[in-house]
Design a protein around this motif. Structure first.
Motif, PDB file in Angstrom:
ATOM      1  N   VAL A 110      34.185 -12.832   9.940  1.00 41.73           N
ATOM      2  CA  VAL A 110      34.570 -12.890   8.529  1.00 41.73           C
ATOM      3  C   VAL A 110      35.666 -11.867   8.216  1.00 41.73           C
ATOM      4  O   VAL A 110      36.597 -12.190   7.467  1.00 41.73           O
ATOM      5  N   PRO A 111      35.624 -10.641   8.798  1.00 42.34           N
ATOM      6  CA  PRO A 111      36.715  -9.706   8.515  1.00 42.34           C
ATOM      7  C   PRO A 111      38.098 -10.206   8.947  1.00 42.34           C
ATOM      8  O   PRO A 111      39.101  -9.771   8.391  1.00 42.34           O
ATOM      9  N   ALA A 112      38.164 -11.113   9.891  1.00 46.97           N
ATOM     10  CA  ALA A 112      39.459 -11.672  10.306  1.00 46.97           C
ATOM     11  C   ALA A 112      39.907 -12.791   9.373  1.00 46.97           C
ATOM     12  O   ALA A 112      41.103 -12.990   9.161  1.00 46.97           O
ATOM     13  N   VAL A 113      38.963 -13.504   8.805  1.00 43.58           N
ATOM     14  CA  VAL A 113      39.282 -14.642   7.940  1.00 43.58           C
ATOM     15  C   VAL A 113      39.476 -14.202   6.483  1.00 43.58           C
ATOM     16  O   VAL A 113      40.327 -14.742   5.778  1.00 43.58           O
ATOM     17  N   LEU A 114      38.723 -13.204   6.059  1.00 40.57           N
ATOM     18  CA  LEU A 114      38.733 -12.777   4.657  1.00 40.57           C
ATOM     19  C   LEU A 114      40.116 -12.376   4.143  1.00 40.57           C
ATOM     20  O   LEU A 114      40.507 -12.812   3.053  1.00 40.57           O
ATOM     21  N   PRO A 115      40.907 -11.581   4.881  1.00 33.56           N
ATOM     22  CA  PRO A 115      42.217 -11.235   4.328  1.00 33.56           C
ATOM     23  C   PRO A 115      43.166 -12.429   4.229  1.00 33.56           C
ATOM     24  O   PRO A 115      44.020 -12.472   3.344  1.00 33.56           O
ATOM     25  N   VAL A 116      43.007 -13.402   5.102  1.00 33.83           N
ATOM     26  CA  VAL A 116      43.846 -14.610   5.026  1.00 33.83           C
ATOM     27  C   VAL A 116      43.512 -15.377   3.750  1.00 33.83           C
ATOM     28  O   VAL A 116      44.406 -15.804   3.012  1.00 33.83           O
ATOM     29  N   ILE A 117      42.224 -15.515   3.469  1.00 38.50           N
ATOM     30  CA  ILE A 117      41.798 -16.179   2.234  1.00 38.50           C
ATOM     31  C   ILE A 117      42.232 -15.356   1.020  1.00 38.50           C
ATOM     32  O   ILE A 117      42.732 -15.898   0.031  1.00 38.50           O
ATOM     33  N   GLY A 118      42.063 -14.037   1.114  1.00 37.34           N
ATOM     34  CA  GLY A 118      42.473 -13.168   0.016  1.00 37.34           C
ATOM     35  C   GLY A 118      43.960 -13.264  -0.273  1.00 37.34           C
ATOM     36  O   GLY A 118      44.375 -13.350  -1.429  1.00 37.34           O
ATOM     37  N   LEU A 119      44.780 -13.277   0.773  1.00 37.42           N
ATOM     38  CA  LEU A 119      46.229 -13.412   0.579  1.00 37.42           C
ATOM     39  C   LEU A 119      46.582 -14.761  -0.028  1.00 37.42           C
ATOM     40  O   LEU A 119      47.418 -14.836  -0.933  1.00 37.42           O
ATOM     41  N   ALA A 120      45.963 -15.808   0.473  1.00 39.38           N
ATOM     42  CA  ALA A 120      46.230 -17.146  -0.076  1.00 39.38           C
ATOM     43  C   ALA A 120      45.872 -17.178  -1.556  1.00 39.38           C
ATOM     44  O   ALA A 120      46.628 -17.717  -2.383  1.00 39.38           O
ATOM     45  N   TRP A 121      44.731 -16.604  -1.912  1.00 36.84           N
ATOM     46  CA  TRP A 121      44.299 -16.582  -3.313  1.00 36.84           C
ATOM     47  C   TRP A 121      45.276 -15.777  -4.172  1.00 36.84           C
ATOM     48  O   TRP A 121      45.680 -16.212  -5.248  1.00 36.84           O
TER      49      TRP A 121
END
Length: 131
Positions: A110-121
């Motif tokens: 999740v720590p690898a995926v979370l910033p990608v989702i955060g940036l997209a948002w």
């Protein structure tokens, strides 16, 4: 829709969970066994600080909060990629796991995926330009 409503609120909650878990874990490790893996424990504490900043800034509205969120999420992305790569290339340096170690494997990646989702948002919910 505001950045911190709807799915944004879920994102804030996920960041809050990671902030709390990373903080509690690193605090416990630093207080009880710091000498066995100081680098790993300090990196986990740094990750906790980044998650805390991201949580509070994502929960707020406004241009400044958006900029703080963007910086925090970018630091998180660089951190998880950098520490993840570092732990793969030199695993002997890390006597214990870190939050971002092995790209967040200990936390289900999740720590690898979370910033990608955060940036997209964040990039799809930019604040209105000032006049």
């Amino acid at each position: 829709m505001k950045r911190n409503q709807g799915l944004g609120r879920i994102l804030v909650m996920v960041y809050a969970v990671f902030a709390l878990s990373a903080f509690a874990r690193s605090l416990f490790q630093i207080l009880t066994d710091f000498s066995s893996a100081p680098l790993a424990y300090l990196l986990s504490a740094f990750a906790a600080a980044v998650y805390i900043v991201a949580t509070f800034s994502l929960a707020r509205s406004g241009r400044t909060a958006w900029h703080v969120s963007l910086v925090a999420v970018l630091i998180e992305l660089v951190g998880v990629l950098g520490v993840g790569l570092w732990t793969v290339l030199d695993p002997g340096l890390f006597a214990e796991e870190t939050v971002w170690g092995h790209f967040g494997a200990g936390y289900g990646y999740v720590p690898a995926v979370l910033p990608v989702i955060g940036l997209a948002w964040l990039l799809t919910h930019r604040p209105a330009p000032t006049r």
